[in-house]
Design an enzyme around this catalytic site. Sequence first.
Site, mmCIF file in Angstrom:
data_model
loop_
_atom_site.group_PDB
_atom_site.id
_atom_site.type_symbol
_atom_site.label_atom_id
_atom_site.label_comp_id
_atom_site.label_asym_id
_atom_site.label_seq_id
_atom_site.Cartn_x
_atom_site.Cartn_y
_atom_site.Cartn_z
ATOM 1 N N ASP A 71 0.851 -1.081 0.026
ATOM 2 C CA ASP A 71 0.044 0.001 0.094
ATOM 3 C C ASP A 71 0.829 1.134 0.063
ATOM 4 O O ASP A 71 0.660 2.283 -0.784
ATOM 5 C CB ASP A 71 -0.886 0.015 1.177
ATOM 6 C CG ASP A 71 -2.064 -1.064 1.092
ATOM 7 O OD1 ASP A 71 -2.075 -1.920 0.189
ATOM 8 O OD2 ASP A 71 -3.131 -0.700 1.756
ATOM 9 N N ARG A 103 0.149 4.856 17.318
ATOM 10 C CA ARG A 103 0.069 5.989 16.207
ATOM 11 C C ARG A 103 0.290 7.326 16.544
ATOM 12 O O ARG A 103 0.861 8.118 15.699
ATOM 13 C CB ARG A 103 -1.518 5.851 15.956
ATOM 14 C CG ARG A 103 -1.784 4.406 15.024
ATOM 15 C CD ARG A 103 -0.713 4.035 14.353
ATOM 16 N NE ARG A 103 -0.974 2.835 13.521
ATOM 17 C CZ ARG A 103 -0.331 1.860 13.346
ATOM 18 N NH1 ARG A 103 0.751 1.937 13.810
ATOM 19 N NH2 ARG A 103 -0.802 0.791 12.510
ATOM 20 N N ASP A 118 -7.091 4.173 12.544
ATOM 21 C CA ASP A 118 -5.743 4.633 12.312
ATOM 22 C C ASP A 118 -5.802 6.079 11.585
ATOM 23 O O ASP A 118 -4.989 6.938 11.981
ATOM 24 C CB ASP A 118 -4.568 3.797 11.772
ATOM 25 C CG ASP A 118 -4.104 2.637 12.502
ATOM 26 O OD1 ASP A 118 -4.259 2.807 13.570
ATOM 27 O OD2 ASP A 118 -3.535 1.758 11.992
ATOM 28 N N SER A 165 -3.611 -9.331 7.622
ATOM 29 C CA SER A 165 -2.594 -8.048 7.766
ATOM 30 C C SER A 165 -2.050 -8.035 9.050
ATOM 31 O O SER A 165 -2.754 -8.676 10.142
ATOM 32 C CB SER A 165 -3.354 -6.931 7.393
ATOM 33 O OG SER A 165 -4.460 -6.517 8.362
#
Length: 412
Positions: free
Chosen positions: A15, A95, A124, A180
Amino acid sequence: MAKEKIVLAYSGGLDTSVILKWLKETYDAEIIAFTADIGQKDELDGLEEKALQTGASKIYIDDLREEFAKDFINPMFQAGALYEGQYLLGTSIARPLIAKRMVEIARAEGATAIAHGATGKGNDQVRFELTAAALAPELSVIAPWRLEQFREEFPGRAEMIAYAEKHGIPVTASAAKPYSTDRNLLHISFESGMLEDPWFDAASDENKGMYVLSVAPEDAPDQAEYIELEFDKGDCVAINGNKLSPLQVMETLNEIGGKHGIGRVDMVENRFVGMKSRGVYETPGGTILFTAHRKMESLTMDRDVMHLRDSLITKYATLVYNGFWFAPERLAIQALVGESQKNVTGTVRLRLYKGNVIGAGVKSPVSLYNPEIATMEADPTKAYDQGDATGFIRLNALRLKVSSGVEQKAKK
């Protein structure tokens, strides 16, 4: 005129590799890649070469592990944060640190925007952008997955792989791992793919290869292991008598906990954006630390202070999960938490056995536990007169008696 600069949160996966090239072409901009080393281990190998080959003008790969442990994990554990009773917030707490450093780089480089590869369905995107809003409201944020142009060009992974091949972007994408992952110092998470079916057994024998940080509890040693954690003002500062930094504490506990199959969680959680999602987590070191910290508090923290702090756990955990780390309400709660930890000092002994963390002793120089008062035998201190409990109970029962009397009258 100089080109616009965009700082991209870059992992090197399919990505963000495609996004790097796409941003450069679409915005005719200079792309500065940024990767935070927060404990991904070998996932960082070869990133600099890959980013530059894909089109980045520069890449920052910053070691933030110590800061992550000291300034993010430790304060969160002092608060006793646990989302929906199970999740130790491993991805959530990383994050704001990543976004904070992105903002710092953007300002240092004179960038006008930051970009990320988070999807429009996840948490996120919110965490990155709320942090940017709190720390650098002048910066714009580019989220390609929320742009119609990007989604039309890349409706699926096949199109992204074809784009990567066309532009010579070195990525590996296959069905070998149909899920993932996100790894850092605190945990590793698994989601999507086969895990989207909540009936799928992620802990079955055939799926043992999915896990990274821990063995299956049934494969853990048959002999229990005892460890001792030393706390100072709410933070673990030593393990088995060895003084350690916050980073070393997490690395040591991850190794010990993983060996004993500790810290696996499989849950369906409620995302901030409104949907439910299934996540599987490994948090071996964090699970040990969380349990030990709570046991240390049980001996050293005042009852009403503990209950007040505990009343804020759900709120605090939700703030972290939803991305409000730099919000004033989280900072206010943290100030109270910090005050509550002043005497959380001493040593906790734990017994680790096949996925279980079992208390095996706790001691402190500032213990609030007095065995002479708590004893069922005669109290040599005369600090507690059992007869005093009669009036205590009578006063607390008064409102119950009055309420019961009213209800009985109403039934007649």
